[in-house]
Design an enzyme around this catalytic site. Sequence first.
Site, PDB file in Angstrom:
ATOM      1  N   PRO A 221       1.755  -7.524   9.093  1.00 39.85           N
ATOM      2  CA  PRO A 221       2.319  -8.837   9.241  1.00 39.85           C
ATOM      3  C   PRO A 221       3.621  -8.963   8.165  1.00 39.85           C
ATOM      4  CG  PRO A 221      -0.257  -9.260   9.015  1.00 39.85           C
ATOM      5  CD  PRO A 221       0.217  -7.755   8.626  1.00 39.85           C
ATOM      6  N   THR A 251      -0.929  -0.869  19.081  1.00 37.90           N
ATOM      7  CA  THR A 251      -1.380  -0.755  20.276  1.00 37.90           C
ATOM      8  C   THR A 251      -2.518   0.207  20.662  1.00 37.90           C
ATOM      9  OG1 THR A 251       1.020  -0.282  20.540  1.00 37.90           O
ATOM     10  CG2 THR A 251      -0.518   0.716  22.528  1.00 37.90           C
ATOM     11  N   GLN A 372      31.299  -2.340  46.482  1.00 38.19           N
ATOM     12  CA  GLN A 372      31.643  -1.796  45.316  1.00 38.19           C
ATOM     13  C   GLN A 372      30.745  -2.326  44.065  1.00 38.19           C
ATOM     14  OE1 GLN A 372      35.767  -1.461  44.640  1.00 38.19           O
ATOM     15  NE2 GLN A 372      36.124   0.377  45.882  1.00 38.19           N
ATOM     16  N   GLN A 429      19.419  -7.800  38.983  1.00 39.81           N
ATOM     17  CA  GLN A 429      20.738  -8.226  39.496  1.00 39.81           C
ATOM     18  C   GLN A 429      20.996  -7.743  40.904  1.00 39.81           C
ATOM     19  OE1 GLN A 429      21.947 -10.561  37.619  1.00 39.81           O
ATOM     20  NE2 GLN A 429      23.830 -11.016  38.740  1.00 39.81           N
ATOM     21  N   GLY A 432      18.794  -9.511  43.331  1.00 43.46           N
ATOM     22  CA  GLY A 432      19.051 -11.146  43.318  1.00 43.46           C
ATOM     23  C   GLY A 432      17.880 -11.920  43.099  1.00 43.46           C
ATOM     24  N   GLU A 456       8.067   1.569  17.368  1.00 34.97           N
ATOM     25  CA  GLU A 456       8.378   2.682  16.912  1.00 34.97           C
ATOM     26  C   GLU A 456      10.099   2.838  16.137  1.00 34.97           C
ATOM     27  OE1 GLU A 456       6.724   6.718  18.758  1.00 34.97           O
ATOM     28  OE2 GLU A 456       5.648   5.009  19.924  1.00 34.97           O
ATOM     29  N   GLY A 457      10.545   1.886  15.681  1.00 37.20           N
ATOM     30  CA  GLY A 457      11.619   1.814  15.061  1.00 37.20           C
ATOM     31  C   GLY A 457      12.460   1.197  15.697  1.00 37.20           C
ATOM     32  N   SER A 459      16.061  -0.626  17.212  1.00 38.51           N
ATOM     33  CA  SER A 459      17.408   0.057  17.558  1.00 38.51           C
ATOM     34  C   SER A 459      18.121  -0.002  16.115  1.00 38.51           C
ATOM     35  CB  SER A 459      18.241  -0.714  18.651  1.00 38.51           C
ATOM     36  OG  SER A 459      17.473  -0.598  19.721  1.00 38.51           O
TER      37      SER A 459
END
Lengths: 478, 263
Positions: A221, A251, A372, A429, A432, A456-457, A459
């Site tokens: 904690p 986990t 596109q 996205q 939709g 696991e670390g 970013s």
Amino acid sequence: HRHQKLLLYWHSIDFFHYFFRSDIYYKASHLSRVEIHQHNSVHIKNPILEITMSLQTISRRLLSRSTATLVSKKSKPLVTTMATRSYLSHSQLPEEHKMIYDMCRSFADNELSPNAGEWDKKHEFPTDAVTKLAELGMMGINVSSDFGGSEMDALSYAIAMEEISRGCASVGVIMSAHNSLYLYPIDTWGTDAQKEQFVEPYATCAHGDGLKVGCFGLSEPGNGSDAGAASTTATLDGDEWVLNGTKAWITNAHEASAAVVFATTDKDLKHKGISAFIVPMDAEGFSLGAKEDKLGIRASSTANLIMDQVRIPKDYLLGEQGQGFKIAMQTLDGGRIGVAGQALGIASASIDVAAKYALEREAFGKPIAQLQSIQNKLSAMAVARDSARLLTWRAAMLKDNKERFVREAAMAKLAASEAATMCAHQAIQVLGGMGYVSDMPAERHYRDARITEIYEGTSEIQHLVIAGDLFKEYKQAS
Amino acid sequence: IFQKMKILVGVKRVVDYAVRVRVANNTIDLSNIKMSLNPFCEIAVEQAVRMKESKMASEVIAVNIGPAKGGTETLRTALAMGCDRGIHITTEQRTDFLEVQPRTVSQIFKSLVDEEEPSLVLLGKQGIDSDCGQVGPMLAGLLNWPQVTFAASLEQGDDGDSTLKLDRETDSGTEQLQVQLPSVVTCDLRLNEPRYATLPNIMKAKKKKVDVRDISTFGDAGVDLEPHLQVLEITEPPSRQAGIVVQDVDELVSKLKDEAKVI
């Protein structure tokens, strides 16, 4: 002559051109660079798609005198080191990796994808599916066959993780925590007696007492990223260790029967006072916190491990006293390849759902795949996923080659987790409104993806690891 | 006889069942298409492996006729499911009926049966590319062996261990047959559910022996390698038409009777 030896050889691969333009290196001084050269054993008509990665440091003196000699298509590489395998796509993998890919893919399609939504909704641990995985040898994938494992390499693990997670990200994390975080440290630093007791029954499912799962207790904690500040204590009392403290965010907590726990035996030594222990979870004084109500990967359980005067035999110390931090860090390096695999699976699943939807959904008189905006999204998703996949495979191949892979694993995990969140975000996205409801799996991928940038670390920690390793290299050169 | 029984299993490499094939230049374009083990052959392999596990057979040999690279992959899948060894007959000709045809395949299999002397040949009922279903019956004919096609269940027969009892699925119902070994059996969908290859078995498959021979060696020994049927035209099936909504049951019945003519 010396300069001729510096000639680097690469193909103008559009995909890599972005990264390896010759003007970057023109007259540049101390650099380390990735060398791309043709691998001899793979015969492909159009060699554009071959890559072999090797790292090379070129001394500042030599470079500063070089001029246009840096660019030459036909020059020979200076040194051919490292991973001489050159896998760009699944079709170039060796046979057994392709078979693993096929097997995991069909397992995920048949057993995992149809049920993943249900498991997520009910927060239900998929015991049957995980047992089947164990029967296939996937819950002991890197363990040696002497201890009941499948003895596969890290590349197989990465590929398996991606395909399984494509079906269900929760099953992915269950498999990853069990393999990389629980089995690996005991298999690597454990005594034979420890391996017989804590690896063998966990690597196979052949013991009649059902599925045996392990977990990894490092975070607390009070500290996650700051792993060196562990406050769980272990005190030697006669021929027993007494553990006190709480581990958080674990986990498999509710399904596991054994844990690799990190505790400090001497707080004054800071991170050098941490040791690793194998703790059977039915020990007296051991209890579990309530299951966390998570945003994603809800079929896997996450909870606190609470140790109140837990006594374990003296020989349940894993490795040497004070070696715990090193064990944790090295374990996490390998674990990063697994989590990168999981993130890739989520990214792939997102791309699958978005691409299929785009081909069917019509707007403005045609399938949206012809618009596109949608094409740009899908393309960006595919590039992000594929580049992260190559980073992951590279890290795995370095590990298999017994070379240092700390930086590469961190890069893989960083890239893959960011690819997962981006792909899942864009998948919603593309879908939709349909992306926002549970009828389609896009919303589940979005929720599942988010954790990959954290556990696991984080970013941020990956950035530190990469930068630290990068600067170490430059400091060595100067 | 069971204890020493050898089973020969055919494993064909076909276009993956999930792929939508394209017709181009009056042929199926196979470039860059995903190929896999024929599902019915997979069922045959599973049955052979189960028979070995239940001690009804002692050795299972997988046979593939296919390209140098792809054929070995298909065989490895069969080996990973539990076959003991493989025989790979290499050919660069198309094995989807356009070049290598059932007659040639049957003759090659007869040659192998003469060599290996199995008591049972298990084949898929048909290849999902050619949909011929001919190799089983042709091979039985060449060998003069009894055959059971479309097997939906297989167990030891009542008359000792040189017989098999099988269910055979036909369009008009299921037959129960008993057949004397040696015999040719082709496998249908409901026979079993093929297993996933376990990781340890995938690793073991790498070490299992695969005997590679070129198809020309069979040609030299008298097998007719030429296709005798020429495919004149290949077209895609007509695309699915939209349905119509009928107002009530009477209209439905009249449409079925007068327009579709099915009642």
